[in-house]
Design an enzyme around this catalytic site. Structure first.
Site, PDB file in Angstrom:
ATOM      1  CE1 TYR A   1      78.273 -19.845  10.261  1.00  0.00           C
ATOM      2  CE2 TYR A   1      77.763 -22.120  10.769  1.00  0.00           C
ATOM      3  CZ  TYR A   1      77.364 -20.888  10.320  1.00  0.00           C
ATOM      4  OH  TYR A   1      76.072 -20.685   9.947  1.00  0.00           O
TER       5      TYR A   1
ATOM      6  CG  HIS B   1      72.236 -25.447  15.321  1.00  0.00           C
ATOM      7  ND1 HIS B   1      72.902 -24.459  16.006  1.00  0.00           N
ATOM      8  CD2 HIS B   1      72.587 -25.296  14.013  1.00  0.00           C
ATOM      9  CE1 HIS B   1      73.627 -23.739  15.144  1.00  0.00           C
ATOM     10  NE2 HIS B   1      73.466 -24.239  13.939  1.00  0.00           N
TER      11      HIS B   1
HETATM   12  N1  BES Z   1      71.799 -21.555  11.305  1.00  0.00           N
HETATM   13  C1  BES Z   1      72.579 -21.808  10.153  1.00  0.00           C
HETATM   14  C2  BES Z   1      72.009 -21.215   8.893  1.00  0.00           C
HETATM   15  C3  BES Z   1      71.831 -19.704   8.945  1.00  0.00           C
HETATM   16  C4  BES Z   1      72.830 -18.874   9.404  1.00  0.00           C
HETATM   17  C5  BES Z   1      70.660 -19.136   8.484  1.00  0.00           C
HETATM   18  C6  BES Z   1      72.633 -17.493   9.423  1.00  0.00           C
HETATM   19  C7  BES Z   1      70.474 -17.764   8.507  1.00  0.00           C
HETATM   20  C8  BES Z   1      71.469 -16.938   8.992  1.00  0.00           C
HETATM   21  C9  BES Z   1      72.791 -23.301   9.927  1.00  0.00           C
HETATM   22  O1  BES Z   1      72.855 -24.045  11.097  1.00  0.00           O
HETATM   23  C10 BES Z   1      74.108 -23.463   9.243  1.00  0.00           C
HETATM   24  O2  BES Z   1      75.081 -23.076   9.804  1.00  0.00           O
HETATM   25  N2  BES Z   1      74.121 -24.022   8.036  1.00  0.00           N
HETATM   26  C11 BES Z   1      75.318 -24.200   7.251  1.00  0.00           C
HETATM   27  C12 BES Z   1      75.819 -25.615   7.312  1.00  0.00           C
HETATM   28  C13 BES Z   1      76.858 -25.885   8.356  1.00  0.00           C
HETATM   29  C14 BES Z   1      77.363 -27.310   8.251  1.00  0.00           C
HETATM   30  C15 BES Z   1      78.013 -24.932   8.335  1.00  0.00           C
HETATM   31  C16 BES Z   1      74.963 -23.892   5.820  1.00  0.00           C
HETATM   32  O3  BES Z   1      73.808 -23.559   5.547  1.00  0.00           O
HETATM   33  O4  BES Z   1      75.819 -23.981   4.954  1.00  0.00           O
HETATM   34 ZN    ZN Z   2      74.564 -23.680  12.222  1.00  0.00          ZN
END
Ligand code: BES
Ligand code: ZN
Length: 512
Positions: A290, A207
């Protein structure tokens, strides 16, 4: 949010706002000492994404607006304050901290934490903060972060944020990770002891290019953050650990995408560019953003070849650095700098389908994992009764093979098979949160009752939304609403406000 109206006196050029946060701010979790591992000091952390920054700072809370900031924070002397900004890890711990964020960021990347934290350096410019009970394990688990940063920089240009530190939060942190600049926030459930879940670190670090350096200007275009990041994450995992692991992670991701596709009712919500009607930004964060986003870039990579596509993506991160952009901006840049100079590789209709149409395009990369084909063969023997659970050749299975094995088991498998697997591998008490979660989901589907106590323990201990929302939902769907509600009432005070609200909503759904 609420509109803040200010009457400007004639000639005024600056505004100074005095404000206090409220104990119920949705973007902050205040933990009592008992809710931390050390049990002696309270803990505070923020979670601003998507639109919770407004609950603790009065600001223009949209990813389209960027700002720099500085901050001065006073804490009790035994507690350390950290922000998503420059900080000196060797600075004095005197209850007086100052921060400076010279790169312009959108509001959702503003972050703060205060707690009894220790620091371990991993390299000169990378380290980890955590409560003392887990700081050594964390430093070992995330030891490859410098290699990840190097792989990222080699592919996509320099890391532009100075230091990169990791912060391991208490288990109530509602996400796997959060890409707060210079200081990614992480759930302790990533610490499996074998680096098998560190793709989340690769993700949050990625990111720093996709999302933090080039940001979606609206949450309707969340794929610009999350899809590009998932793609970069997987490229870095391949670089460090090889194709075998990277492909396994692609297959597992694609299965998650398929699951979301089956669950999302409105087809418009399965396009990358989401409709104007999207009211709640949290709804933008499905595996469409994603994984469909990631597979769109895989499609481009396959068509243009790595050499051309890598150079394109690198130039994209540079061109839009520290700007917020839309799907249309991405598309225009891609047409001019990738498609026009390399004619005949993709058609307009193909691009149109990926960005704006519903569903899974026929041009989606076909991913095949030999490792998983092998697991399928073993699974077939097990289900057919040719071999018992204890005979499964799991010695060389990584977490990924386990997840594939568990996810693909038939839900109506005989109870004896559930018992056999549990006895042979202790799955109900797995220390790997991903494996435990996959096992609980399958066990609920198959009504295998012996998970009840360990599942309750898990729900009381872990506040990571990805696990607990689906577990509560499955319990409700399975007719175990009363038991689930009891567990929730007990666990609720320990959950983050975001998680509390999400789960409360599950119990408010009309019963089917
Ligand atoms: N930015 C996201 C977390 C997020 C998304 C917070 C929407 C609030 C609202 C973070 O980068 C993310 O995607 N985390 C994922 C892990 C990833 C490997 C898919 C998670 O938290 O599971
Ligand atoms: Zn993310």
């Amino acid at each position: 949010g609420q509109r803040l109206e200010i009457q400007f006196p004639e000639g005024a050029t600056q505004v100074k706002i005095g404000y206090k946060t409220s104990p119920t701010a949705s973007g902050l979790q205040w933990l009592s000492p008992e809710q931390t591992a050390g049990k002696t000091h309270p803990f505070l952390f923020s979670q601003s994404q998507a639109i919770h920054a407004r609950s603790w700072v009065p600001l223009q809370d949209t990813p389209a607006v960027r700002f720099t900031y500085s901050a001065a924070i006073k804490t009790p002397p035994e507690l350390i304050a950290l922000m998503s900004a420059s900080q000196d890890p060797s600075g004095e711990r005197d209850g007086d901290y100052s921060f400076d964020m010279p790169q312009a960021i959108p509001s959702y990347l503003m972050a703060i934490t205060v707690g009894d934290l220790e620091f371990r350096a991993i390299s000169e410019t990378i380290g980890v903060y955590a409560e003392s009970y887990i700081v050594e394990e964390a430093a070992a688990e995330f030891a490859d972060t410098p290699l990840m940063e190097a792989a990222n920089a080699k592919l996509y240009g320099p890391y532009r944020w100075g230091r990169y530190d990791l912060l391991v939060l208490p288990p109530s942190f509602p996400f796997g990770g959060m890409e707060n600049p210079r200081l990614s926030f992480l759930t302790p459930t990533l610490i499996a002891g074998d680096k098998s879940l560190t793709n989340v670190v690769a993700h949050e670090l990625a990111h720093s290019w996709a999302g933090n350096q080039v940001t979606n200007s609206s949450w309707r275009d969340a794929w610009i953050n999350e899809g590009l990041t998932s793609y970069v994450e997987n490229r870095v995992m391949e670089d460090l650990y090889g194709k075998r692991r990277a492909v396994m992670e692609q297959v597992l991701a694609k299965e998650d995408w398929q699951r979301d596709m089956d669950e999302i009712e409105d087809p418009a919500m399965t396009a990358l560019a989401l409709p104007e009607t999207l009211a709640d930004p949290d709804e933008a964060f499905t595996n469409v953003a994603y994984v469909k986003g990631q597979f769109f870039l895989n499609f481009l990579e396959d068509r243009f070849g790595r050499e051309v596509f890598d150079a394109f993506l690198k130039s994209y991160f540079d061109h839009f650095a520290f700007q917020s952009i839309s799907t249309a901006d991405f598309e225009a840049y891609m047409v001019e700098n990738l498609i026009a100079p390399n004619p005949g590789k993709v058609t307009d209709a193909e691009i149109e389908e990926w960005l704006y149409a519903a569903g899974m395009p026929a041009t989606t990369r076909n991913v095949v994992s030999d490792a998983f084909e092998n697991v399928t063969e073993q699974q077939t023997s097990f289900l057919g009764g040719t071999i018992g659970a204890g005979d499964l050749p799991t010695q060389n299975w990584t977490t990924h093979e386990w997840l594939f094995f568990l996810n693909t088991l038939p839900g109506d498998m005989a109870l004896g098979r559930f018992e056999g697997l549990d006895r042979a591998f202790g799955l109900s008490n797995s220390g790997n949160a991903e494996i435990a979660f996959a096992w609980y989901m399958k066990s609920l589907e198959g009504n295998y009752p012996a998970i009840q106590d360990p599942l309750k323990g898990f729900l009381l201990r872990v506040g990571r939304g990805k696990f607990i929302y689906r577990l509560y939902q499955r319990l409700v769907d399975n007719g175990q609403r009363d038991w689930a509600l009891e567990v929730f009432q007990e666990a609720r005070p320990g959950y983050h406000p975001i998680a509390q609200n999400r789960i409360a909503a599950i119990f408010e759904q009309p019963e089917e």
